[in-house]
Enzyme design. Structure first.
Site, mmCIF file in Angstrom:
data_model
loop_
_atom_site.group_PDB
_atom_site.id
_atom_site.type_symbol
_atom_site.label_atom_id
_atom_site.label_comp_id
_atom_site.label_asym_id
_atom_site.label_seq_id
_atom_site.Cartn_x
_atom_site.Cartn_y
_atom_site.Cartn_z
ATOM 1 C CD GLU A 1 39.835 -1.417 40.777
ATOM 2 O OE1 GLU A 1 40.409 -1.391 39.673
ATOM 3 O OE2 GLU A 1 39.378 -0.404 41.334
ATOM 4 C CD GLU B 1 44.880 0.430 40.738
ATOM 5 O OE1 GLU B 1 45.457 0.085 41.792
ATOM 6 O OE2 GLU B 1 43.942 -0.229 40.240
#
Ligand code: 3HC
Ligand code: NAI
Length: 712
Positions: free
Chosen positions: A107, A127
């Site tokens: 990210e 995740e």
């Protein structure tokens, strides 16, 4: 910037190089986040800086958010806030990705204006494997940049992609074979004069229908998975909402999932697996013995699979049998297993050939003479094992590790058949050995530290997760399995049928129930053991006596059609169970799924507590790792000991007392440790102040969990 900051700042050739150094994996701790914001601000304010490069020290780029911070009060700046500062800057930021860019790490890279990756990097959003979703813009930026279908796949499946794949997808702008930093700096300077392209503004989502199709397929592939559902919902928001509102949607899901017990369980698993590889009591810096060549004794079910593990790791291995026929049969089974992988497309033909070349078959134990590690996988019989180890003692070269794959037997007694018990260790693989991830490493009383270290350290190379355990009947996994098996018998007599038991256990999350599992493995395995030890299991014994040994005889707890592994409930089994219950004077009654789960799982927890008391396992997490990797315990339930903490040990102790009183079965009474923790309203995962009942053991629960003083 202060000297202790994990983020260093330097200007070279008018480019600000921001370097993260936060070992071991450059996780985005609060200090790293603050350092990034400060460094970006400094570069933005400096007129001599034309562009910015973010890079990292060590093997990884950034492994993601710092998972140890989850569940603690948040410290600002949050990661989304950090990345917002990237969006606001007027100078180009380039990510120089020299290793794993995972989760929040990717990210961060997505927040940059361009990404340059080294060939050995990997990029992903794992995740979901922690029961979460990307929480710093991944669900909004990635689909806008590379398309909603490709983006959703990466997000919802959690599998990393290679730099080449990332380049093809448009996730990476350049691949750098040579000097990564140089390439990134050049890129930053080149972008300085152009219009900056932010991933939040990219418009590559692609057609909505294609996304909905992919979403439906993923929803079907991962039913009842709240984090996959949240990934889908967040990516969908990229179609329906402006970027900022999509970010809010993502954040709401992230916060919600962080509190979900399933995510807590998966995070526990992440750390428990890593902790298991650290063996308490091993002197610091002990190094493993060199293993360049292996030997496996016997080419049976386990021997063949174990040989494949070595070959898969690139270690030459000799498989040794007593006769040519058995040898050829074993080697043919190995070749066949590889052929199936080639047919399925999971192995290339040339890989199969290379692996087969590493496996050599020989008749006679003498062929083990040049091996650095020898794994015995002969029939499960003490006399036979001692004979083999006695011979190996004469044949094996000095310093060779002598391992036994025994499932139950006393490793100390086996070691006693040699003059070098310090070299003997248990390496308990699980069936099928080439597939199952667990390796119980059994430490005998005299096992030398470097012997143990060799077995533990070779495990990851063989594709295994090692857990060190002490010597007892069945070690950790099979001992707890036996505790469950005993209750299966009881429930069958009290009123449940095999299909009820299996439905309750699959409903709990296991892929297979104990009765179907028994049929798959062969009911005669337990039967043989019971006959040897004088134990009785009235239902299972009667099934075996009736020739119902499981799938291999077409019937066991269930009925099987020819060539089909689907278990079908069999009225004959119902009659057999009813007859035996009547013979025992038991009036059968209806038993619900919840009661079945309690009656099967709580005794396992109790046995796990005894295993800790006795020092057979060092930590509750080790027991969880055993059950997760060897017996199909559902990962989102975190393993039996973690699960017990969620249920509450008070409840478990109370239910065990009740059942013990009702059935008269003393082994069901809560163990000392369980009673003590329940009384103190604690869980297994909090430190225990408990004196071991069996004196000093090589591994000790209380040794591992400090403080270890005894309380009066
Ligand atoms: N946070 C905190 N600690 C971490 C960590 C993380 N994200 N990733 C790894 N560690 C720790 C491990 O616990 C281990 O600690 P230990 O030595 O004390 O046991 C140490 O780093 C080394 O880890 P490994 O043994 O796993 O090292 P490998 O070299 O085998 O693997 C890796 C490196 C591929 C980076 C692997 O550690 C990994 O997959 N890490 C987790 C990646 C991940 O899941 N990231 C997403 C986090 S969630 C997130 O980012 C949310 C965001 O969207 C907001
Ligand atoms: P296997 O029966 O497939 O093969 C072992 C070897 O013993 C073969 O060479 C076979 O020809 C020979 N053998 C078979 N019957 C014999 C007998 N009566 N006397 C002497 N030799 C005989 O056995 P498997 O399943 O490979 O087991 C080997 C070891 O691995 C045992 O210690 C077992 O407990 C352990 N193990 C087995 C697991 C399983 O699920 N099968 C799982 C984990 C460990």
């Amino acid at each position: 910037m202060s000297g202790s900051s994990p983020v260093a700042y330097a200007i070279k050739d008018s480019v600000a190089v921001i370097r993260i150094h936060n070992p071991p994996v450059n996780a985005l701790s609060a200090a790293v986040r603050a350092g990034l914001v400060e460094a970006i601000g400094r570069a933005e304010a400096d007129p001599d800086v034309a562009g910015i490069v973010i890079t990292a020290e060590g093997r990884t780029f950034i492994a993601g958010a710092d998972i140890t911070e989850f569940g603690k009060p948040p410290v600002s700046p949050s990661l989304p806030e950090v990345i917002e500062t990237f969006d606001a800057t007027r100078k180009p930021i380039v990510a120089a990705i020299g290793g794993a860019a995972l989760g929040g790490g990717l990210e961060v890279a997505l927040g940059c204006h361009a990404r340059v990756a080294a060939p050995h990097a990997k990029l992903g959003l794992p995740e979901v494997t922690l029961g979460l979703l990307p929480g710093a813009g991944g669900t909004q930026r990635l689909p806008r940049l590379i398309g909603a279908v490709a983006g959703l796949k990466i997000i919802a499946e959690g599998k990393p992609v290679s730099p080449a794949e990332a380049k093809a997808l448009g996730l990476v702008d350049e691949l750098a074979d040579g000097d990564l930093l140089q390439r990134a700096k050049t890129k930053a300077r080149a972008l300085a004069d152009s219009q900056l392209r932010r991933s939040r503004d990219a418009a590559n989502l692609g057609p909505r229908e294609a996304f909905e199709q992919e979403a439906a397929a993923l929803g079907k592939a991962y039913p009842d998975n709240p984090s996959v559902a949240a990934c889908i919902d967040s990516v969908r928001a990229a179609f329906d909402l402006p970027f900022e509102e999509g970010m809010v949607r993502e954040r709401v899901h992230f916060r919600h999932l962080l509190e979900d017990p399933r995510s807590k369980a998966l995070r526990h698993v992440f750390f428990a697996e890593r902790e298991a590889a650290r063996i308490p009591g091993l002197p610091d810096g002990i190094s493993a013995r060199l293993v360049n060549k292996a030997a496996v004794i016997r080419a049976g079910t386990m021997g063949g699979g174990i040989a494949m593990c070595f070959a898969n790791a690139g270690i030459p291995v000799t498989v040794i049998e007593t006769g040519e026929d058995a040898l050829q049969r074993g080697l043919a089974r190995v070749a066949q297993t590889y052929d199936i992988s080639v047919k399925r497309g999971t192995l290339k033909p040339e890989q199969r050939d290379a692996r087969l070349k590493l496996i050599e078959g020989k008749v006679g134990l003498q062929a083990a003479a040049d091996a650095d590690i020898i794994v015995e996988a002969v029939f499960e019989e003490m006399g036979l094992k001692k004979d083999v180890f006695g011979q190996l003692d004469r044949i094996a070269k000095p310093g060779a590790v002598l391992a036994t794959n025994t499932s139950y037997l006393d490793v100390n007694e086996i070691a006693g058949a040699t003059s070098r018990p310090q070299d003997v260790v248990g390496m308990h693989f699980f069936s099928p050995a080439n597939v199952m991830r667990l390796l119980e490493v059994v430490r005998g009383d005299k096992t030398a530290p470097d012997t143990l270290a060799t077995a533990v350290q070779i495990a990851p190379k063989l594709g295994k997760v090692p857990v060190a355990v002490g010597v007892c009947y069945g070690f950790v996994g099979n001992r707890m399995l036996a505790a469950r098996g005993k209750q299966v018998e009881r429930l069958l007599l009290e009123g449940a049928l095999p299909q009820d038991i299996d439905a309750a256990i699959t409903g709990f999350g296991f892929r297979m129930g104990p009765c179907a599992m028994g049929d798959l493995a062969g009911l005669d395995i337990g039967w043989r053991i019971r006959k040897a030890t004088g134990a009785r299991a009235p239902v299972a014994d009667a099934l075996c006596e009736a020739g119902r040994l499981g799938q291999k005889t077409g019937k066991g707890c269930y009925l099987y059609a020819e060539g089909d592994r689907t278990p079908h409930p069999d009225p004959e089994v119902t009659s057999l169970i009813e007859r035996i219950a009547a013979e025992h004077g038991i009036t059968r009654r209806a038993i619900g799924a919840d009661e079945i789960v309690e009656r099967l799982i709580y005794p396992m927890v109790n046995e796990g507590a005894r295993i800790l008391e006795e020092g057979i396992a060092a930590r509750p997490g080790d027991i969880d790792v055993v059950w997760l990797n060897g017996y199909g315990w559902p990962a989102w339930r975190g393993g039996p000991m973690f699960y017990a903490d969620q249920v509450g040990l008070g409840r478990i102790a109370m239910r065990l007392e009740e059942v013990a009183a009702k059935t008269g079965e003393d082994s069901l009474r809560p163990s000392r440790l369980l009673r003590r923790l329940a009384a103190e309203r604690r869980g297994f995962t909090s430190p225990v102040i408990e004196k071991s009942s069996v004196g000093e053991r090589p591994l000790g629960f209380r040794d591992a969990l400090k403080p270890q003083e005894t309380r009066s």
